[in-house]
Write a protein that holds these residues in place. Structure first.
Motif, mmCIF file in Angstrom:
data_model
loop_
_atom_site.group_PDB
_atom_site.id
_atom_site.type_symbol
_atom_site.label_atom_id
_atom_site.label_comp_id
_atom_site.label_asym_id
_atom_site.label_seq_id
_atom_site.Cartn_x
_atom_site.Cartn_y
_atom_site.Cartn_z
ATOM 1 N N LEU A 1 -17.953 4.006 -11.741
ATOM 2 C CA LEU A 1 -17.904 5.461 -11.534
ATOM 3 C C LEU A 1 -17.307 6.151 -12.756
ATOM 4 O O LEU A 1 -17.794 7.218 -13.175
ATOM 5 N N THR A 2 -16.276 5.549 -13.335
ATOM 6 C CA THR A 2 -15.665 6.134 -14.524
ATOM 7 C C THR A 2 -16.632 6.112 -15.691
ATOM 8 O O THR A 2 -16.725 7.074 -16.467
ATOM 9 N N GLU A 3 -17.374 5.034 -15.832
ATOM 10 C CA GLU A 3 -18.359 4.952 -16.905
ATOM 11 C C GLU A 3 -19.463 5.984 -16.736
ATOM 12 O O GLU A 3 -20.112 6.385 -17.715
ATOM 13 N N ARG A 4 -19.658 6.457 -15.505
ATOM 14 C CA ARG A 4 -20.631 7.525 -15.252
ATOM 15 C C ARG A 4 -20.019 8.917 -15.358
ATOM 16 O O ARG A 4 -20.678 9.903 -15.053
ATOM 17 N N GLY A 5 -18.763 8.987 -15.786
ATOM 18 C CA GLY A 5 -18.167 10.279 -16.075
ATOM 19 C C GLY A 5 -17.134 10.779 -15.095
ATOM 20 O O GLY A 5 -16.628 11.897 -15.255
ATOM 21 N N ALA A 6 -16.784 10.004 -14.068
ATOM 22 C CA ALA A 6 -15.827 10.471 -13.069
ATOM 23 C C ALA A 6 -14.460 10.733 -13.699
ATOM 24 O O ALA A 6 -13.966 9.942 -14.499
ATOM 25 N N THR A 7 -13.851 11.859 -13.318
ATOM 26 C CA THR A 7 -12.480 12.175 -13.710
ATOM 27 C C THR A 7 -11.555 12.218 -12.496
ATOM 28 O O THR A 7 -10.343 12.295 -12.660
ATOM 29 N N LEU A 8 -12.125 12.240 -11.317
ATOM 30 C CA LEU A 8 -11.358 12.078 -10.085
ATOM 31 C C LEU A 8 -12.219 11.314 -9.093
ATOM 32 O O LEU A 8 -13.446 11.303 -9.199
ATOM 33 N N ILE A 9 -11.546 10.672 -8.144
ATOM 34 C CA ILE A 9 -12.222 9.785 -7.204
ATOM 35 C C ILE A 9 -11.746 10.105 -5.799
ATOM 36 O O ILE A 9 -10.548 10.262 -5.560
ATOM 37 N N ALA A 10 -12.675 10.202 -4.879
ATOM 38 C CA ALA A 10 -12.352 10.396 -3.469
ATOM 39 C C ALA A 10 -12.447 9.061 -2.741
ATOM 40 O O ALA A 10 -13.415 8.318 -2.911
ATOM 41 N N ILE A 11 -11.419 8.771 -1.915
ATOM 42 C CA ILE A 11 -11.406 7.547 -1.115
ATOM 43 C C ILE A 11 -10.974 7.909 0.312
ATOM 44 O O ILE A 11 -9.877 7.564 0.755
ATOM 45 N N PRO A 12 -11.818 8.629 1.064
ATOM 46 C CA PRO A 12 -11.469 8.930 2.457
ATOM 47 C C PRO A 12 -11.392 7.635 3.256
ATOM 48 O O PRO A 12 -12.139 6.695 2.994
ATOM 49 N N ALA A 13 -10.476 7.586 4.243
ATOM 50 C CA ALA A 13 -10.228 6.302 4.883
ATOM 51 C C ALA A 13 -9.767 6.452 6.325
ATOM 52 O O ALA A 13 -9.309 7.514 6.756
ATOM 53 N N ALA A 14 -9.914 5.335 7.057
ATOM 54 C CA ALA A 14 -9.313 5.150 8.380
ATOM 55 C C ALA A 14 -8.672 3.766 8.359
ATOM 56 O O ALA A 14 -9.129 2.841 9.024
ATOM 57 N N PHE A 15 -7.625 3.612 7.565
ATOM 58 C CA PHE A 15 -6.993 2.315 7.325
ATOM 59 C C PHE A 15 -6.230 1.845 8.564
ATOM 60 O O PHE A 15 -5.565 2.633 9.236
ATOM 61 N N THR A 16 -6.300 0.547 8.839
ATOM 62 C CA THR A 16 -5.475 -0.012 9.901
ATOM 63 C C THR A 16 -4.005 0.057 9.489
ATOM 64 O O THR A 16 -3.675 0.139 8.301
ATOM 65 N N VAL A 17 -3.120 0.008 10.472
ATOM 66 C CA VAL A 17 -1.690 0.078 10.177
ATOM 67 C C VAL A 17 -1.243 -1.135 9.381
ATOM 68 O O VAL A 17 -0.499 -1.016 8.392
ATOM 69 N N SER A 18 -1.694 -2.324 9.765
ATOM 70 C CA SER A 18 -1.209 -3.544 9.102
ATOM 71 C C SER A 18 -1.639 -3.601 7.643
ATOM 72 O O SER A 18 -0.838 -3.943 6.764
ATOM 73 N N THR A 19 -2.893 -3.260 7.351
ATOM 74 C CA THR A 19 -3.331 -3.278 5.952
ATOM 75 C C THR A 19 -2.766 -2.102 5.179
ATOM 76 O O THR A 19 -2.501 -2.201 3.985
ATOM 77 N N GLY A 20 -2.578 -0.972 5.861
ATOM 78 C CA GLY A 20 -1.999 0.181 5.197
ATOM 79 C C GLY A 20 -0.576 -0.076 4.735
ATOM 80 O O GLY A 20 -0.197 0.246 3.603
ATOM 81 N N GLU A 21 0.224 -0.667 5.618
ATOM 82 C CA GLU A 21 1.616 -0.962 5.255
ATOM 83 C C GLU A 21 1.689 -1.899 4.057
ATOM 84 O O GLU A 21 2.577 -1.785 3.213
ATOM 85 N N ALA A 22 0.748 -2.825 3.971
ATOM 86 C CA ALA A 22 0.775 -3.814 2.894
ATOM 87 C C ALA A 22 0.170 -3.306 1.589
ATOM 88 O O ALA A 22 0.685 -3.619 0.503
ATOM 89 N N HIS A 23 -0.913 -2.531 1.685
ATOM 90 C CA HIS A 23 -1.744 -2.335 0.498
ATOM 91 C C HIS A 23 -2.086 -0.893 0.138
ATOM 92 O O HIS A 23 -2.565 -0.654 -0.978
ATOM 93 N N TRP A 24 -1.917 0.065 1.038
ATOM 94 C CA TRP A 24 -2.460 1.415 0.828
ATOM 95 C C TRP A 24 -1.942 2.059 -0.461
ATOM 96 O O TRP A 24 -2.726 2.397 -1.356
ATOM 97 N N HIS A 25 -0.641 2.243 -0.565
ATOM 98 C CA HIS A 25 -0.108 2.964 -1.719
ATOM 99 C C HIS A 25 -0.369 2.217 -3.032
ATOM 100 O O HIS A 25 -0.752 2.831 -4.033
ATOM 101 N N VAL A 26 -0.176 0.916 -3.030
ATOM 102 C CA VAL A 26 -0.306 0.178 -4.285
ATOM 103 C C VAL A 26 -1.760 0.176 -4.772
ATOM 104 O O VAL A 26 -2.019 0.313 -5.981
ATOM 105 N N LEU A 27 -2.729 0.059 -3.863
ATOM 106 C CA LEU A 27 -4.126 0.056 -4.287
ATOM 107 C C LEU A 27 -4.573 1.439 -4.750
ATOM 108 O O LEU A 27 -5.326 1.563 -5.728
ATOM 109 N N MET A 28 -4.134 2.483 -4.073
ATOM 110 C CA MET A 28 -4.506 3.835 -4.512
ATOM 111 C C MET A 28 -3.942 4.122 -5.901
ATOM 112 O O MET A 28 -4.633 4.686 -6.769
ATOM 113 N N ARG A 29 -2.694 3.745 -6.133
ATOM 114 C CA ARG A 29 -2.099 3.969 -7.451
ATOM 115 C C ARG A 29 -2.794 3.111 -8.507
ATOM 116 O O ARG A 29 -3.020 3.552 -9.641
#
Length: 272
Positions: free
Chosen positions: A159-187
Motif C-alpha cells: 500500500l505504501t509503494e502505491r502511495g499511501a500516507t495513511l492507513i485505515a484498519i477498522p476492526a472487531a478484535f477479540t479481547v484476548s488478542t487485543g490485550e496481547a497484540h493490538w497496540h504494538v501491531l498498530m504502532r
C-alpha cells in the motif's frame, strides 16, 4: 462502537456520531469493522445481508455523508458476493458529496483457534478479496485494510509503494488478542510504513454475545498514539464513543526523512 444485531439502531448511532464529528470540526469520520451489523448468528443475520446493488446500507451512509458534509470510511459491512454464495466484508470510502470513491473487500480471513479456546472460521461464510485499494481523501492517500489484515505487513508495504500516507484498519478484535497484540501491531504498522494509522474498533459486550477489545487508535508515522478511545460497552441511545485526532501530512515527511526505508531497501539487493 458497540454495534449490535439491529442495523437500523446502528445506522441511527452512526448518524448521531457523524453529526457530533462534523460539529467538532472533523474532516473525515472512521467507523469500525461490521459497523452496520455485528452478528455471528449467520441464519439470523441472513435476513439483512444482500448484494451491494440490493442493500440499503451504502445509500444510507452516502446520504449521511452528504447531510453532515463529512468524508466517511464505513469501517465495513457484510454483503453478499456477486455470485450470491458467500459474503464479503466490504469497506466503502464516501466523499462529502455522497459519492463512493473506493471499495475494499477484506483479503485475509480470520480462521483461528485462540489460546482462550475461541474458534473463528470466517472463511466458512466469507470470501476473501483479491485487490488492494489506495484512495485520495482530504487527509491524504488512504490505504485500505480490515482487522485480520493487520497481521500481514507485506500488504502495508505494498500500500505504501502505491502511495499511501495513511492507513485505515477498522476492526472487531477479540479481547484476548487485543490485550496481547493490538497496540504494538498498530504502532508497528505506522512505524514500518511511515504512515498515519487510523483504527476504529468495536468495543464491549455485543448483542450477539461476543466481546471486543475496543481502544480505537490513531497513531502517527513515528509510532506515537494520537488518540485512544479506551474500552467498554457503549450501549443504549448512543452505541459509540467519539474521539478526535489531528492528522498532519508533514509528520509523514518527517518520519520518512528520518528513517528512509524505501531508499535503504532500494540500495540492497538480497537473494533469499
Amino acid at each position: 462502537m458497540t454495534s449490535g444485531i439491529d442495523p437500523d439502531a446502528n445506522l441511527a448511532a452512526i448518524d448521531r456520531a457523524m453529526g457530533e464529528a462534523a460539529a467538532g470540526g472533523a474532516a473525515m469520520a472512521f467507523l469500525p469493522e461490521m459497523s452496520l451489523l455485528l452478528d455471528r448468528d449467520r441464519a439470523r443475520s441472513a435476513a439483512h445481508v444482500a448484494r451491494e446493488a440490493d442493500s440499503p446500507w451504502p445509500a444510507a451512509l452516502q446520504a449521511m455523508a452528504q447531510k453532515h458534509g463529512l468524508w466517511l470510511h464505513s469501517g465495513s459491512m457484510p454483503l453478499l458476493a456477486d455470485d450470491g454464495q458467500r459474503r464479503v466484508n466490504r469497506s466503502h470510502i464516501i466523499a462529502a458529496d455522497g459519492s463512493i470513491r473506493a471499495r475494499y473487500d477484506k483479503i485475509h480471513m480470520f480462521d483461528v483457534t485462540l489460546p482462550s479456546g475461541e474458534n473463528w472460521t470466517e472463511s466458512a461464510a466469507y470470501a476473501g478479496g483479491d485487490a488492494m485499494a489506495v484512495v485520495e481523501t482530504p487527509l491524504g492517500q488512504l490505504g485500505l485494510s480490515i482487522c485480520y489484515d493487520l497481521r500481514f505487513p507485506e500488504l502495508y508495504r505494498a500500500l505504501t509503494e502505491r502511495g499511501a500516507t495513511l492507513i485505515a484498519i477498522p476492526a472487531a478484535f477479540t479481547v484476548s488478542t487485543g490485550e496481547a497484540h493490538w497496540h504494538v501491531l498498530m504502532r508497528a504498522r505506522a512505524i514500518e510504513t511511515g504512515c498515519h494509522v487510523i483504527a476504529a474498533a468495536q468495543s464491549g459486550t455485543h448483542a450477539d454475545g461476543r466481546e471486543t477489545y475496543g481502544h480505537s487508535l490513531a497513531v502517527d508515522p513515528w509510532g506515537a498514539v494520537l488518540s485512544d478511545a479506551g474500552t467498554g460497552s457503549e450501549t443504549g441511545d448512543r452505541g459509540y464513543r467519539l474521539s478526535f485526532a489531528p492528522i498532519a501530512g508533514a509528520a509523514v515527511d518527517r518520519a520518512r526523512q528520518a528513517i528512509p526505508l524505501a531508499r535503504s531497501r532500494a540500495n540492497r539487493d538480497i537473494a533469499l
